[in-house]
Design an enzyme around this catalytic site. Structure first.
Site, short mmCIF file in Angstrom:
data_model
loop_
_atom_site.label_atom_id
_atom_site.label_comp_id
_atom_site.label_asym_id
_atom_site.label_seq_id
_atom_site.Cartn_x
_atom_site.Cartn_y
_atom_site.Cartn_z
N ASP A 470 0.71 -1.57 0.00
CA ASP A 470 -0.51 0.16 -0.40
C ASP A 470 1.13 1.22 0.28
OD1 ASP A 470 1.02 -0.62 2.85
OD2 ASP A 470 -1.15 0.37 3.54
N ARG A 474 5.08 3.62 6.04
CA ARG A 474 3.75 3.47 7.35
C ARG A 474 4.09 1.76 7.32
NH1 ARG A 474 -1.07 6.24 6.28
NH2 ARG A 474 -1.55 3.84 6.06
N GLU A 475 3.26 1.41 6.17
CA GLU A 475 3.26 0.14 6.14
C GLU A 475 3.35 -0.75 5.73
OE1 GLU A 475 -1.27 -0.20 6.53
OE2 GLU A 475 -1.77 1.96 6.94
N ASP A 482 -6.11 -2.65 -2.74
CA ASP A 482 -5.14 -1.42 -2.94
C ASP A 482 -4.69 -2.17 -4.16
OD1 ASP A 482 -4.71 -0.74 -0.27
OD2 ASP A 482 -3.85 -0.01 -1.29
N TRP A 546 -11.49 -6.22 -1.45
CA TRP A 546 -10.01 -6.08 -0.82
C TRP A 546 -10.04 -8.14 -1.38
CZ3 TRP A 546 -11.50 -2.11 0.40
CH2 TRP A 546 -11.05 -0.97 0.72
N GLU A 756 -1.75 8.92 -0.69
CA GLU A 756 -2.80 8.05 -0.14
C GLU A 756 -4.50 8.70 -0.22
OE1 GLU A 756 -2.30 7.81 3.98
OE2 GLU A 756 -3.69 6.29 4.41
N HIS A 774 1.33 6.13 -1.88
CA HIS A 774 0.20 4.69 -2.18
C HIS A 774 -0.72 5.06 -3.44
CE1 HIS A 774 -1.68 3.99 1.98
NE2 HIS A 774 -1.77 3.33 1.99
C1 RAM Z 1 -4.59 1.03 4.75
C2 RAM Z 1 -3.97 0.87 4.09
C3 RAM Z 1 -4.37 0.46 2.42
C4 RAM Z 1 -6.18 -0.03 2.41
C5 RAM Z 1 -6.36 -0.31 3.72
C6 RAM Z 1 -8.12 -0.49 4.32
O1 RAM Z 1 -4.05 1.22 6.83
O2 RAM Z 1 -3.21 1.70 3.75
O3 RAM Z 1 -4.09 1.41 1.95
O4 RAM Z 1 -6.06 -0.87 1.49
O5 RAM Z 1 -6.03 1.05 5.17
#
Ligand code: RAM
Length: 872
Positions: A470, A474-475, A482, A546, A756, A774
Site C-alpha cells: 500500500d 508506514r505499512e 490496493d 479486498w 493516500e 499510495h
Molecule cells: C490502510 C492501507 C491500505 C488500505 C487499508 C484498508 O491501512 O493504507 O491502503 O487498503 O487501510
C-alpha cells in the site's frame, strides 16, 4: 516485406534466466513476419535434445509450455526456435536458461543454521494502540539487536567449472563468497508468507570459488521475519530468531559434482550493525567491522558455534520473478542547513535509502539520516510518517576518514533526508524496487498529465517492493484491495505477471480453510491472531473489494497478457472464495476513503464513515462481479458446466441486489458517487433503469462541483462508467479537474507520486501526516492508456487490439506504447484543427483496428499512418 526474424527470446518472461522456478517453463519470442509454423528444440548441457516439438503449424509465439523430458534441477539448457513465414521464409534464434532446485529432494546437504543470538524482543501492539499513538520510549539501540554474521569454510580440491549457490533465510540476508558479495539483489529472500513458503535465491558463483579454502559469508538481519512490521509495528511476527540455509552445487572438471551445505561447520558473531530494521532503520558502527570476516584467513576462534536444525521444511520454493535491486540513483537537487541538520531534497518521493559519501569524519562520529516525504508549508522539517516503530532513521558511526555508507537491511519512503553529525558529505538517493522490466510509455502535449502519469509510475515502483504494498513507509503491507484496484494500470507500465503471480501464490497460501481470502498478504500468524481478537476495522479478516483480488488480479493479468497459467494456478482458490462469499457478512472497509465521508471529522472517525455507509452495498456488488469473472475464468479453462453454473449464480446475485437495493427509478439507498459507479460498472442495474442510474451519478458529480467523490473501490471505474453511459465530457472534466479532490490538484501541489488522501497537502502547502505514496488512486493511469491514447486489448493478450484515441481529450499530441506478448504496440496521434493524424506500430501477431471518426480501419502489422477528418 522485411526478412523473417525471431527476436527477444524469453523463458517465463525472462531473457536467459539463470534459474527458472518451474519444471514446465514457457517459451516466448517475437517475430518480424507473419508466422505460420514454429519449432522449439530444447537441449541439455551435453547438447542432447530433451524436447523437439517438430514443425507445428499454427503455433503461437507466446508462452508455449515445455512438454519434453523432465527437466533436471540446477541444470543449464539451450533452446532454439525456428519460425516459418507465410511466404516460405524461415528465421531461427537461440537462447539459454537454467533451472532452480525444483524438488524438495534436492536439499541433500544443507541444514538451517541459527546464529547464537538473543531473540528479538517481543513488541506487540494493536491497531487501537497505533491510533492512540502509543509507543514505548526506549531508544532502538536498547531494544533492537545486532545483525548476525555467519561464516563457513569450504575446502575444494579444484576450482569448479560451474557453481551455483542456493540460499535463503528466516530474516533478510546478504551472502558473500571469499569476501565478495554474490549477486546484486537487496533484501533477499524477499517477503513471503513465511509460514507457508520461503523463497530460495540462486547465484552464479563459478568465478568466485578457488581451489583450496573458500568462505561463504552471510549477514543476517530481522527483516520481515522477526522485525517490526506492518501498520502496528509489532515485532517477531513470523519468528523471533533468524536463521540461514544455503547449498553450494559444484560441477567439477573430472565430470563429478559436489553438493556442500550450511551446517555445523558454520560459526557466528554479531556484526557491525547494532540493529537493522525495515521500518525503524539501521545503525551501522564502522568501527566494529571485523575486517576480513568473510574471507579466508580470518581467525574466527572467538566466534560461536551455530545451532543446527534438522529437517528441511517443504516450505522452500525457488524464487520466481524479479528480485529487488537498486534500480536508480538520484542526486540531491538542493541541500539546506537547518538547526536540526542538513535537509537534502532528492526531488522525488521514492522507496529506497540514502548513500552517504563522508569526508573528514572522525572515528566515533555519529551521523544520522532521517527521512520524510514532505516538508511543511514553511519548508521546515515535517515527519509525515508517524507511529510505533516508524522512525525511518539510519545511524552511521564513522571509523574515521573518507567513508561510504549505504544501509543494507532497511528501506524508507522519502523525498527529503535530514543529515546530522557529518563533517562533510555527499548524499545520493538509491531507489530500491523489485526490478521489473519497465514497459509502457505515455506522453502528451500537456505537462501536467505527463506528470500525473510519471507520478503513477513512481508510485508503482515505490510499492512493487518484493510484494505489492500500500505504501513504502508506514505499512509496507500487501493490502489486497490496493493491488486489486491498481492491477490494470500496473500492467501497462511494467511486466508484472511474474511479480503478481508470486504474490498470488502467497495470497493462496494465506487463504483460510473456509475459503475466506484475507485483506493482506503475506499474512503473519500475528496478523491472524490480532484480527481474531479485535473488533471493528481491526477485526476485519476478509472484505469486499479486498479479498476479491484473488479473482480480479488473475483476470486482469489474463486479459492483458493472455497468460492462462495465471488462471489455472488460481482457479481453485477463486472457486473457494466465491463459495465462501455467497453467504458471508461482516465488517467492511467499503468504498474506503470516500472524500466527502472524511470531511469535518477527526481522521479515525472519518475513516469509519464510508465503511458504515457503503459496506452493505459493496458486499453484494463484488459478490456478483466475482461470480461473473469466475464464470469467465472457468470458461477460458474449458470448464463449461461450472462456467454456466457460476453465470447463473451471478445473475441471481444481481437480481437479488436490484430487488433489495434499487428503487424503481434506479436509485440506490446511499447518495454517494462510488456506489453508483460500482452498480453501473458491475452491471447491477437492469437495462430499463440504467440511463436513469447514470443520470443520478451525473447529478452527484455535479453536486460536488464536477469533482470526484469516489473511494478506493470505485475510483477505477468512475471515468469509464461516465464515458460508457454517454457522459464523455464529464469524464474529461473530471480528468482535467484541478480543484481538490482531483488528480491534477495533486500535480499542481507539486506531487511526485500518488497520495493516500486527496487532501494530503492543503492548497497552502500544509501537509497532513499521511502517506504520499499510495498507488490506489493512481488507477486512472489505465484510463490514460486506454482512452486518451486509445490502446485497448480487444482480445486477451492483445491478440486483437482496438486503437480508439480520444481526439477531444483537450490534447494536441499523445504518444504511448505497451508491451504486448507479440511485441511493442505503439500509438502516436496529433490533432490539428479538425484533422487527426494517427501513427501506429503493430507487432506481427496482433490484429489491430483503428476506431476514428466513426470508421473502423484495419491496421497492418508494422508501421502505418492514417489521417482522419474529425466531425464536429
Ligand atoms: C490502510 C492501507 C491500505 C488500505 C487499508 C484498508 O491501512 O493504507 O491502503 O487498503 O487501510
Amino acid at each position: 516485406m522485411s526478412a523473417p526474424e525471431c527476436r527477444d527470446l524469453r523463458v517465463e518472461y525472462a531473457r536467459a534466466p539463470l534459474a527458472v522456478a518451474t519444471d514446465a517453463p514457457r517459451f516466448t519470442w517475437t517475430v518480424a513476419h507473419t508466422q505460420v509454423a514454429a519449432r522449439i528444440v530444447v537441449s541439455d548441457a551435453a547438447g542432447n535434445a530433451v524436447w523437439d516439438t517438430g514443425r507445428l503449424a499454427g503455433a503461437g509465439t507466446s508462452l508455449i509450455p515445455y512438454a519434453g523430458e523432465p527437466l533436471a534441477s540446477n541444470a543449464d539448457y539451450g533452446w532454439t526456435v525456428e519460425s516459418w513465414s507465410a511466404d516460405g521464409g524461415r528465421a531461427t534464434a537461440a537462447s539459454i536458461f537454467g533451472t532452480a532446485l525444483l524438488r524438495a529432494s534436492d536439499w541433500t546437504a544443507a541444514r538451517w543454521v541459527e546464529p547464537t543470538q538473543q531473540p528479538t524482543a517481543l513488541e506487540r501492539w494493536s491497531l487501537l494502540d497505533w491510533i492512540r499513538g502509543a509507543a514505548g520510549d526506549t531508544p532502538p539501540e536498547d531494544r533492537l539487536r545486532p545483525v548476525q554474521l555467519l561464516r563457513q569454510t569450504v575446502r575444494l580440491d579444484a576450482a569448479p567449472l560451474r557453481a551455483r549457490l542456493f540460499a535463503t533465510a528466516e530474516g533478510v540476508y546478504t551472502a558473500s563468497v571469499n569476501g565478495a558479495e554474490v549477486g546484486d539483489e537487496v533484501l533477499a529472500p524477499g517477503f513471503d508468507s513465511y509460514a507457508h513458503r520461503i523463497s530460495v535465491q540462486c547465484y552464479d558463483v563459478t568465478d568466485q570459488l578457488v581451489a583450496g579454502e573458500n568462505v561463504v559469508g552471510i549477514a543476517l538481519a530481522d527483516g520481515w521475519w522477526a522485525g517490526r512490521i506492518g501498520i502496528t509495528g509489532s515485532s517477531a511476527q513470523f519468528g523471533d530468531r533468524t536463521a540461514a540455509l544455503w547449498q553450494l552445487h559444484l560441477d567439477l572438471a573430472d565430470g563429478t559434482s559436489r553438493v556442500i551445505g550450511s551446517g555445523d561447520a558454520a560459526r557466528s558473531a554479531p556484526g557491525p550493525w547494532r540493529y537493522a530494521d525495515l521500518f525503524v532503520g539501521e545503525c551501522f558502527d564502522a568501527r566494529a567491522v571485523p575486517r576480513g570476516w568473510d574471507a579466508v584467513g580470518f581467525d574466527d576462534a572467538g566466534w560461536t558455534p551455530v545451532a543446527v536444525r534438522d529437517g528441511i521444511p517443504d516450505r522452500l520454493v525457488p524464487f520466481a520473478g524479479e528480485p529487488m535491486r537498486r534500480v536508480a540513483e538520484l542526486p540531491a537537487v538542493t541541500s539546506r542547513e537547518t538547526a536540526g541538520g542538513t535537509v537534502v531534497d532528492f526531488g522525488q518521493v521514492i522507496a529506497g535509502r540514502v548513500r552517504l559519501r563522508l569526508t573528514g569524519a572522525a572515528a566515533g562520529d555519529r551521523v544520522t539520516i532521517e527521512h520524510t516525504e514532505t516538508l511543511d508549508a514553511q519548508g521546515e522539517w515535517f515527519d509525515n510518517i508517524r507511529g510505533i516503530n516508524k522512525e525511518q532513521t539510519d545511524v552511521y558511526v564513522a571509523a574515521g576518514g573518507d567513508e561510504v555508507y549505504e544501509p543494507a537491511f532497511t528501506f524508507h519512503g522519502f523525498r527529503y533526508a535530514r543529515v546530522s553529525g557529518a563533517a562533510g558529505f555527499e548524499a545520493t538517493a538509491i531507489v530500491i524496487a523489485s526490478d521489473l522490466e519497465q514497459t509502457g510509455t505515455f506522453t502528451t502535449s500537456d505537462a501536467r498529465l505527463n506528470r500525473l502519469h510519471e507520478n503513477v509510475v513512481w508510485s508503482q515502483r515505490g510499492n512493487f517492493v518484493s510484494i505489492p504494498t500500500d505504501c513504502p513507509q508506514r505499512e509496507k503491507v500487501g493490502w489486497t484491495g490496493d493491488a486489486q484496484v491498481f492491477a490494470p494500470a500496473a500492467t501497462n507500465n511494467a511486466q508484472v505477471v511474474p511479480f503478481l503471480s508470486r504474490w498470488l501464490a502467497n495470497l493462496r497460501a494465506d487463504q483460510l480453510p473456509d475459503g475466506a481470502v484475507p485483506i493482506t498478504s503475506p499474512r503473519s500468524p500475528f496478523d491472524v491472531e490480532a484480527a481474531a481478537s479485535a473488533t471493528g476495522l481491526g477485526g476485519i479478516e476478509w472484505a469486499a473489494g479486498w479479498s476479491d483480488a484473488i479473482v480480479f488480479v488473475p483476470w486482469t493479468l489474463y486479459e492483458r497478457t493472455g497468460d492462462v497459467r495465471v488462471l489455472e494456478e488460481n482457479v481453485d482458490a477463486i472457486l473457494r472464495w466465491v463459495d465462501f462469499q455467497a453467504g458471508a457478512t461482516g465488517d467492511q472497509f467499503g468504498d474506503w476513503l470516500t472524500p466527502s465521508t472524511l470531511e469535518g471529522l477527526p481522521p479515525h472517525e472519518g475513516m469509519a464513515v464510508a465503511p458504515r455507509l457503503t459496506g452493505e452495498l459493496v458486499v453484494p456488488m463484488f459478490r456478483a462481479q466475482s461470480l461473473t469473472l469466475a464464470a469467465r475464468i472457468t470458461a477460458v479453462l474449458g470448464r463449461d458446466d461450472e462456467a454456466a453454473d457460476l453465470a447463473r449464480r451471478a445473475a441471481a446475485a444481481r437480481a437479488a441486489f436490484a430487488d433489495e437495493h434499487l428503487d424503481e427509478a434506479g436509485d440506490l439507498p446511499v447518495q454517494l458517487q462510488g456506489v453508483y459507479v460500482l452498480a453501473l460498472a458491475f452491471d447491477m442495474v437492469p437495462d430499463a433503469v440504467r440511463a436513469r442510474t447514470a443520470a443520478r451519478l451525473v447529478e452527484l458529480v455535479r453536486a460536488r462541483g464536477d469533482r470526484l467523490d469516489t473511494g478506493f473501490l470505485s475510483v477505477p471505474y468512475l471515468l469509464d462508467v461516465l464515458w460508457e453511459s454517454g457522459h464523455r465530457d464529464l469524464a474529461r472534466t473530471l480528468l482535467w479537474q484541478s480543484e481538490m479532490p482531483s488528480w491534477l490538484y495533486e500535480v499542481d501541489a507539486g506531487a511526485t507520486t500518488i497520495w493516500e488522501s486527496w487532501d494530503a497537502v492543503a492548497s497552502d502547502g500544509t501537509p497532513r501526516p499521511v502517506s504520499l505514496n499510495h498507488y490506489a488512486f493512481g488507477c486512472v493511469d489505465d484510463w490514460l492508456y486506454r482512452r486518451v491514447a486509445g490502446i485497448q486489448a480487444a482480445a486477451p493478450g492483445y491478440r486483437a487490439a482496438r486503437i480508439e484515441p480520444d481526439f477531444d481529450a483537450g490534447l494536441t499530441h499523445v504518444s504511448a506504447s505497451v508491451a504486448t506478448p507479440a511485441g511493442r504496440l505503439a500509438v502516436e496521434w496529433t490533432r490539428e484543427g479538425d484533422t487527426a493524424t494517427i501513427s501506429c506500430t503493430v507487432p506481427h501477431g496482433v490484429t489491430a483496428t483503428l476506431e476514428a471518426a466513426g470508421r473502423s480501419i484495419p491496421l497492418p502489422a508494422g508501421q502505418s499512418t492514417v489521417a482522419v477528418a474529425l466531425a464536429d
